[in-house]
Motif scaffolding. Sequence first.
Motif, mmCIF file in Angstrom:
data_model
loop_
_atom_site.group_PDB
_atom_site.id
_atom_site.type_symbol
_atom_site.label_atom_id
_atom_site.label_comp_id
_atom_site.label_asym_id
_atom_site.label_seq_id
_atom_site.Cartn_x
_atom_site.Cartn_y
_atom_site.Cartn_z
ATOM 1 N N LEU A 121 0.828 -1.209 0.000
ATOM 2 C CA LEU A 121 0.000 0.000 0.000
ATOM 3 C C LEU A 121 0.860 1.256 0.000
ATOM 4 N N LEU A 122 1.947 1.241 0.761
ATOM 5 C CA LEU A 122 2.845 2.397 0.806
ATOM 6 C C LEU A 122 3.580 2.578 -0.522
ATOM 7 N N ILE A 123 3.980 1.466 -1.155
ATOM 8 C CA ILE A 123 4.619 1.564 -2.471
ATOM 9 C C ILE A 123 3.652 2.150 -3.488
ATOM 10 N N MET A 124 2.413 1.695 -3.435
ATOM 11 C CA MET A 124 1.384 2.221 -4.339
ATOM 12 C C MET A 124 1.179 3.720 -4.115
ATOM 13 N N SER A 125 1.132 4.145 -2.857
ATOM 14 C CA SER A 125 0.929 5.565 -2.537
ATOM 15 C C SER A 125 2.094 6.420 -3.021
ATOM 16 N N GLY A 126 3.310 5.999 -2.697
ATOM 17 C CA GLY A 126 4.475 6.777 -3.102
ATOM 18 C C GLY A 126 4.654 6.823 -4.603
ATOM 19 N N ILE A 128 2.379 6.660 -7.091
ATOM 20 C CA ILE A 128 1.453 7.522 -7.828
ATOM 21 C C ILE A 128 1.672 8.989 -7.479
ATOM 22 N N LEU A 129 2.047 9.310 -6.245
ATOM 23 C CA LEU A 129 2.362 10.702 -5.911
ATOM 24 C C LEU A 129 3.589 11.168 -6.684
ATOM 25 N N GLY A 130 4.558 10.277 -6.831
ATOM 26 C CA GLY A 130 5.735 10.614 -7.622
ATOM 27 C C GLY A 130 5.413 10.799 -9.090
ATOM 28 N N ALA A 131 4.501 9.978 -9.625
ATOM 29 C CA ALA A 131 4.107 10.120 -11.025
ATOM 30 C C ALA A 131 3.437 11.469 -11.271
ATOM 31 N N PHE A 132 2.585 11.897 -10.355
ATOM 32 C CA PHE A 132 1.922 13.192 -10.512
ATOM 33 C C PHE A 132 2.914 14.350 -10.413
ATOM 34 N N ALA A 133 3.954 14.187 -9.613
ATOM 35 C CA ALA A 133 4.929 15.269 -9.435
ATOM 36 C C ALA A 133 5.976 15.299 -10.537
ATOM 37 N N SER A 134 6.149 14.198 -11.270
ATOM 38 C CA SER A 134 7.246 14.094 -12.230
ATOM 39 C C SER A 134 6.993 14.940 -13.472
ATOM 40 N N LEU A 135 8.051 15.611 -13.930
ATOM 41 C CA LEU A 135 8.025 16.380 -15.176
ATOM 42 C C LEU A 135 8.944 15.755 -16.224
ATOM 43 N N ASP A 136 9.350 14.530 -15.993
ATOM 44 C CA ASP A 136 10.150 13.770 -16.948
ATOM 45 C C ASP A 136 9.338 12.550 -17.371
ATOM 46 N N MET A 137 9.165 12.346 -18.676
ATOM 47 C CA MET A 137 8.289 11.287 -19.157
ATOM 48 C C MET A 137 8.749 9.912 -18.697
ATOM 49 N N PHE A 138 10.051 9.703 -18.565
ATOM 50 C CA PHE A 138 10.549 8.397 -18.137
ATOM 51 C C PHE A 138 10.080 8.090 -16.723
ATOM 52 N N PHE A 139 10.323 9.006 -15.779
ATOM 53 C CA PHE A 139 9.896 8.786 -14.397
ATOM 54 C C PHE A 139 8.383 8.861 -14.265
ATOM 55 N N PHE A 140 7.748 9.691 -15.068
ATOM 56 C CA PHE A 140 6.296 9.795 -15.088
ATOM 57 C C PHE A 140 5.669 8.429 -15.343
ATOM 58 N N TYR A 141 6.175 7.722 -16.335
ATOM 59 C CA TYR A 141 5.637 6.403 -16.681
ATOM 60 C C TYR A 141 6.127 5.333 -15.704
ATOM 61 N N ALA A 142 7.405 5.361 -15.371
ATOM 62 C CA ALA A 142 7.983 4.310 -14.521
ATOM 63 C C ALA A 142 7.358 4.310 -13.130
ATOM 64 N N LEU A 143 7.128 5.480 -12.558
ATOM 65 C CA LEU A 143 6.541 5.539 -11.219
ATOM 66 C C LEU A 143 5.084 5.081 -11.235
ATOM 67 N N HIS A 144 4.382 5.343 -12.343
ATOM 68 C CA HIS A 144 3.018 4.827 -12.453
ATOM 69 C C HIS A 144 3.019 3.301 -12.448
ATOM 70 N N PHE A 146 5.276 1.427 -11.201
ATOM 71 C CA PHE A 146 5.706 1.044 -9.860
ATOM 72 C C PHE A 146 4.514 1.009 -8.907
ATOM 73 N N ALA A 147 3.554 1.922 -9.111
ATOM 74 C CA ALA A 147 2.353 1.958 -8.275
ATOM 75 C C ALA A 147 1.311 0.957 -8.729
#
Length: 526
Positions: A121-126, A128-144, A146-147
């Motif tokens: 649950l904590l991995i899922m939370s972190g 998606i919050l990181g995906a919303f904050a990311s301004l780099d397409m690589f991390f934007f997709y990868a963090l999603h 990850f969640a």
Amino acid sequence: MPIPNNILTWIFCTPLLTALVLLFIPRNYRVIIRALSILGTFISMFLAIAMFCHFVPGAPGVNGYQFNQEIPWVDSLGISYHVGVDGLNVGLILMGAIVAFAATLCSWEIQTREKEFYVLLLIMSGGILGAFASLDMFFFYALHEFALVPTFIMIGVWGRGERKNYATFQITLYLSVGALIALLGLIALYVMSGTSTFDIPQLIAYAKTNPLSASSQNFIFPLLLFGFGILVSLWPFHSWAPLGYGSAPSPTAMLHAGVLKKFGLYGLIRIALPLMPQAAHSWMTILSWLCLGNILYVGWVAMRQRDLNLLIGNSSVAHMGFIFLGIATLNIIGVTGAVFVMVAHGFLAALTFALSGYIYQKTGTLEMAQLGGLCRPLKFIGVALIMAAMAGCGLPGFANFVGEVTVFFGSWKVFPIVTVCAVWGGLVIGGIYMTRAIRNILQGPVPDKFASLPDAGLWRKLPYALLLASLFLFGCFPKLLTSQIEPDANKIISIYQSSSAAHLKMEKTPVQTASIAGSQMVTKNQ
């Protein structure tokens, strides 16, 4: 009081660091595991509230983004750790952090393998919050992604119902296909942009002076539209959502339906619209009619449901239609309303799934025919469920009303017929299935076996009260959010309007040239 510039990193890394700490705690320390999980999401929520309060609408920031932090990572590919907020994602990060805290509080229903559940649950939370904050397409997709992976595991292991295995298979298949299609679109965008960077602000800035060719836009935009659309349950690619949410444990459904599902909508607004405005214009009419499938067809399906979770799941899918309609308008009123509904629906979906989880834990069923009169023994839960149902119907005073009305004002200018159908579907169909559910669950005689059910205690009331307060806050004071969304929504629309004007000028130029040449020839002959 000033806040650190790296606050976004702390907002999404705090749950992830908490999950890492839990790995070293013995599984029989249940109280400590739960307490640390609640503390981690509380700190993340507190930081998100501080960030939201210090956000200045329309401030220049760094390339228009506040709390900007950029660290190069793979220079040869143009990948960097880049986070920042503007009006489009500041509300989403706030909503995501609040829902994550509420979902952790509601995790008391998990009684087996609690350590693993809280870690996921904590991995899922972190993520998606990181995906919303990311301004780099690589991390934007990868963090999603990850969640997203914990969602499949939690439904398969802690899910409920006879069809949980089928639901796990279906949601995994659909979301994997949608993520793969979106990935192909993002890779094509990187290759065809000519910039060799994954940085979203740099791509947008470059595209203003060097726009993608029409053929490139027409190839990439449908990939992003339908890739992100599958992730958001765009009709007719929606069938995974109601069954998946109905089979998921309540905290998982709260986070996925409330927060994670907004990733695709946010990706369309953040990436697809500003980088491919010409292709967006050609697809928006189609999107406006597809969204009616969400609003009308899925609304009719919700009317036929006899299970509360399936009704809520279908209602959640139906509400996605209003957001797609706001995006399809391509005007500032509609896009502002779409972002507002994204935030409002996040609170509402989390609240309704949390309440259904409480009812299921106390009664052992969500079949509405077996329930009834629960407003007597479960006074607080009953009142909260009525308020959630009224918010889902678009009752004034709740945030959903503001967002949906704003969308309708924006869409009326562009799609009047679609707007009339959407208003009818939202008010009439939504009103029917919500009021019918309230009547069957909360009114009438109480079955003897439920007459002495204990109502929620003070600690158990906290997540429901928090989510209701959020709906009331933005419903009664919508300017808290609209004033932040509007300046940056206007930037997206300005890019589209500039592109449309340039495209129209290019279309007119050959005609005007031919006309001038023809008049000159006539004059010469005379």
